[in-house]
Design a protein around this motif. Structure first.
Motif, PDB file in Angstrom:
ATOM      1  N   UNK A 241     101.946  40.323 116.027  1.00  0.00           N
ATOM      2  CA  UNK A 241     100.861  40.069 115.074  1.00  0.00           C
ATOM      3  C   UNK A 241     100.105  41.349 114.720  1.00  0.00           C
ATOM      4  N   UNK A 242      99.982  42.238 115.689  1.00  0.00           N
ATOM      5  CA  UNK A 242      99.331  43.525 115.419  1.00  0.00           C
ATOM      6  C   UNK A 242     100.111  44.313 114.372  1.00  0.00           C
ATOM      7  N   UNK A 243     101.434  44.305 114.508  1.00  0.00           N
ATOM      8  CA  UNK A 243     102.284  45.001 113.536  1.00  0.00           C
ATOM      9  C   UNK A 243     102.163  44.350 112.167  1.00  0.00           C
ATOM     10  N   UNK A 244     102.229  43.023 112.114  1.00  0.00           N
ATOM     11  CA  UNK A 244     102.176  42.319 110.831  1.00  0.00           C
ATOM     12  C   UNK A 244     100.810  42.491 110.160  1.00  0.00           C
ATOM     13  N   UNK A 245      99.762  42.588 110.965  1.00  0.00           N
ATOM     14  CA  UNK A 245      98.439  42.836 110.410  1.00  0.00           C
ATOM     15  C   UNK A 245      98.387  44.222 109.766  1.00  0.00           C
ATOM     16  N   UNK A 246      98.998  45.203 110.421  1.00  0.00           N
ATOM     17  CA  UNK A 246      99.026  46.557 109.869  1.00  0.00           C
ATOM     18  C   UNK A 246      99.835  46.611 108.574  1.00  0.00           C
ATOM     19  N   UNK A 247     100.716  45.633 108.367  1.00  0.00           N
ATOM     20  CA  UNK A 247     101.527  45.562 107.147  1.00  0.00           C
ATOM     21  C   UNK A 247     100.875  44.674 106.087  1.00  0.00           C
ATOM     22  N   UNK A 248      99.614  44.291 106.345  1.00  0.00           N
ATOM     23  CA  UNK A 248      98.852  43.456 105.405  1.00  0.00           C
ATOM     24  C   UNK A 248      99.486  42.076 105.220  1.00  0.00           C
ATOM     25  N   UNK A 249     100.019  41.529 106.311  1.00  0.00           N
ATOM     26  CA  UNK A 249     100.690  40.227 106.253  1.00  0.00           C
ATOM     27  C   UNK A 249     100.194  39.291 107.370  1.00  0.00           C
ATOM     28  N   UNK A 250      98.956  39.494 107.799  1.00  0.00           N
ATOM     29  CA  UNK A 250      98.455  38.726 108.936  1.00  0.00           C
ATOM     30  C   UNK A 250      98.384  37.227 108.657  1.00  0.00           C
ATOM     31  N   UNK A 251      97.740  36.843 107.570  1.00  0.00           N
ATOM     32  CA  UNK A 251      97.536  35.420 107.301  1.00  0.00           C
ATOM     33  C   UNK A 251      98.861  34.706 107.067  1.00  0.00           C
ATOM     34  N   UNK A 252      99.733  35.301 106.293  1.00  0.00           N
ATOM     35  CA  UNK A 252     101.016  34.668 106.006  1.00  0.00           C
ATOM     36  C   UNK A 252     101.858  34.557 107.270  1.00  0.00           C
ATOM     37  N   UNK A 253     101.779  35.572 108.136  1.00  0.00           N
ATOM     38  CA  UNK A 253     102.532  35.534 109.395  1.00  0.00           C
ATOM     39  C   UNK A 253     102.028  34.413 110.290  1.00  0.00           C
ATOM     40  N   UNK A 254     100.722  34.294 110.430  1.00  0.00           N
ATOM     41  CA  UNK A 254     100.155  33.228 111.267  1.00  0.00           C
ATOM     42  C   UNK A 254     100.527  31.847 110.719  1.00  0.00           C
ATOM     43  N   UNK A 255     100.565  31.731 109.402  1.00  0.00           N
ATOM     44  CA  UNK A 255     100.919  30.443 108.787  1.00  0.00           C
ATOM     45  C   UNK A 255     102.366  30.079 109.109  1.00  0.00           C
ATOM     46  N   UNK A 256     103.268  31.020 108.959  1.00  0.00           N
ATOM     47  CA  UNK A 256     104.682  30.751 109.225  1.00  0.00           C
ATOM     48  C   UNK A 256     104.917  30.467 110.706  1.00  0.00           C
ATOM     49  N   UNK A 257     104.283  31.236 111.576  1.00  0.00           N
ATOM     50  CA  UNK A 257     104.446  31.010 113.016  1.00  0.00           C
ATOM     51  C   UNK A 257     103.884  29.652 113.427  1.00  0.00           C
ATOM     52  N   UNK A 258     102.781  29.258 112.839  1.00  0.00           N
ATOM     53  CA  UNK A 258     102.211  27.935 113.140  1.00  0.00           C
ATOM     54  C   UNK A 258     103.169  26.829 112.728  1.00  0.00           C
ATOM     55  N   UNK A 259     103.845  27.037 111.622  1.00  0.00           N
ATOM     56  CA  UNK A 259     104.829  26.067 111.163  1.00  0.00           C
ATOM     57  C   UNK A 259     106.006  25.999 112.141  1.00  0.00           C
ATOM     58  N   UNK A 260     106.411  27.147 112.654  1.00  0.00           N
ATOM     59  CA  UNK A 260     107.503  27.176 113.639  1.00  0.00           C
ATOM     60  C   UNK A 260     107.102  26.441 114.918  1.00  0.00           C
ATOM     61  N   UNK A 261     105.838  26.579 115.308  1.00  0.00           N
ATOM     62  CA  UNK A 261     105.350  25.862 116.494  1.00  0.00           C
ATOM     63  C   UNK A 261     105.382  24.357 116.249  1.00  0.00           C
ATOM     64  N   UNK A 262     104.969  23.956 115.077  1.00  0.00           N
ATOM     65  CA  UNK A 262     104.896  22.534 114.752  1.00  0.00           C
ATOM     66  C   UNK A 262     106.283  21.902 114.650  1.00  0.00           C
ATOM     67  N   UNK A 263     107.200  22.594 113.999  1.00  0.00           N
ATOM     68  CA  UNK A 263     108.513  22.016 113.728  1.00  0.00           C
ATOM     69  C   UNK A 263     109.490  22.198 114.880  1.00  0.00           C
ATOM     70  N   UNK A 264     109.505  23.408 115.467  1.00  0.00           N
ATOM     71  CA  UNK A 264     110.585  23.752 116.392  1.00  0.00           C
ATOM     72  C   UNK A 264     110.102  24.160 117.779  1.00  0.00           C
TER      73      UNK A 264
END
Length: 393
Positions: A241-264
């Protein structure tokens, strides 16, 4: 999600997490089969069905259909691996560095690697090796489908290879991050074959998903890839998440990971709440759209979604329409080699592109335009809201 969509997810989750799927009666197996085909995971689903009690399995013709796809997938795997091995051997014997990404690498970390399908083999080479690579592969039985000056699309024994001299990116931050993918900090080598370290492969896989969503949709197989990377390598979620935040993709990354937690059932320490309405729309975009979101609509829908603010209007449609005529210099140089060699010819390439749009892709573009001005823009509205939530619009 519908009952069948939920069970489809359950079958996939049981595969990557190594448990027997829950038995459930009165399932519409045709819907499961259609979903499996749409997401190109039929072989995985067919394998998990065999673990169910006999009275809960698909019967009759449906059983035959699943088994046929399983057999074809296993046969296709052998053909794909043979072509892949020849590709790697050919480049290695001639001293051409190549970085392999996505399916050709990820299938090896699935519980049953033969079941992780992929449409092509993706490789990155150095700019200075581009022409040498093309001539070498042509002289060894590969056929050329397209040469953009940055990407070679080639076939060998029916298998598709996409070879690029630049690493795919979604924003300027990711472009800089992977500017030199052969850097020893990002990748390791086995001879002349390079692989991204798991953490950085995950970085790429996640923003590759975002890029597909931006272009219309991404299938559940891409979410599975994220989960198996975490499961196989015990990747530190906080570091990621630290890396993805530095790439300006924090919110989208958290959203996708949350979906992975929910589904899989992805087991990572992340507590992030997605708005329920947006979550449902994102799920619908992914599950209904199929592998690359083709079922969500054509390019016209995608263009309209990018121009929407709150709700469709005639102005939004007009903006989307005129956006078709805004063609970047990079695009023209990529697809019209003469403009790449002689930049003074860029204006000619622009009109060349318009000519191709009318006479080569005329029927398709008419449908795209009709979609922009249609009164039924539910898919465009949904996609626009998803893109806004992911902050990638």
């Amino acid at each position: 999600m519908t009952k069948e969509q939920e069970y489809f997810i359950e079958l996939l989750s049981s595969h990557i997490n190594g448990y027997i799927p829950k038995a459930q009666e009165n399932i519409d197996w045709k819907m499961i089969f259609d979903l499996s085909n749409k997401h190109n995971v039929t072989a995985i689903v067919a394998t998990q069905i065999k673990l169910l009690p006999e009275n809960c399995r698909v019967q009759g013709k449906g059983k035959s259909y699943f088994n046929q796809f399983l057999g074809k997938t296993l046969q296709s795997y052998d053909e794909k691996v043979d072509a892949y091995n020849f590709f790697v051997k050919t480049l290695s014997q001639n001293g051409i560095k190549h970085l392999i990404v996505k399916g050709a690498v990820l299938r090896d970390i699935y519980p049953v690697k033969e079941l992780r399908t992929s449409g092509d083999t993706d490789a990155v080479i150095s700019k200075q090796d581009y022409e040498k690579c093309k001539e070498l592969l042509l002289s060894n039985g590969f056929t050329l489908s397209q040469d953009t000056g940055e990407e070679l699309d080639m076939y060998y024994n029916g298998q598709y290879f996409e070879i690029s001299n630049t690493f795919e990116y979604i924003n300027e931050e990711t472009k800089r991050f992977f500017e030199n993918p052969f850097d020893e900090k990002l990748s390791y080598c086995e001879g002349y074959t390079y692989y991204l370290y798991p953490m950085y492969h995950l970085v790429y896989v996640l923003y590759h998903i975002l890029k597909h969503i931006k272009n219309g949709g991404a299938g559940v197989r891409m979410l599975l890839d994220i989960c198996v990377l975490f499961n196989k390598y015990n990747i530190d979620a906080n570091e990621f998440l630290t890396i993805m935040t530095s790439l300006n993709l924090e919110k989208s990354t958290k959203t996708i990971l949350s979906l992975c937690k929910k589904l899989f059932k992805l087991d990572i320490p992340l507590d992030y709440k997605i708005d329920e309405d947006i979550e449902n729309k994102l799920l619908d975009t992914i599950i209904s759209g199929g592998v690359f979101g083709f079922s969500n609509g054509n390019l016209g829908v995608v263009r309209l979604a990018s121009k929407l603010s709150e709700k469709p209007s005639r102005l939004s449609s007009i903006k989307a329409f005129f956006g078709m005529f805004i063609i970047s210099k990079d695009y023209l140089m990529k697809f019209y080699p003469y403009a790449r060699r002689h930049k003074i010819l860029l204006p000619i390439a622009y009109f060349n592109r318009l000519f191709d749009a009318v006479f080569k892709r005329g029927k398709r573009n008419i449908k795209n335009i009709q979609s922009m001005f249609s009164n039924e823009n539910d898919n465009a509205i949904r996609l626009s809201e998803v893109l806004n939530e992911l902050e990638i619009n």
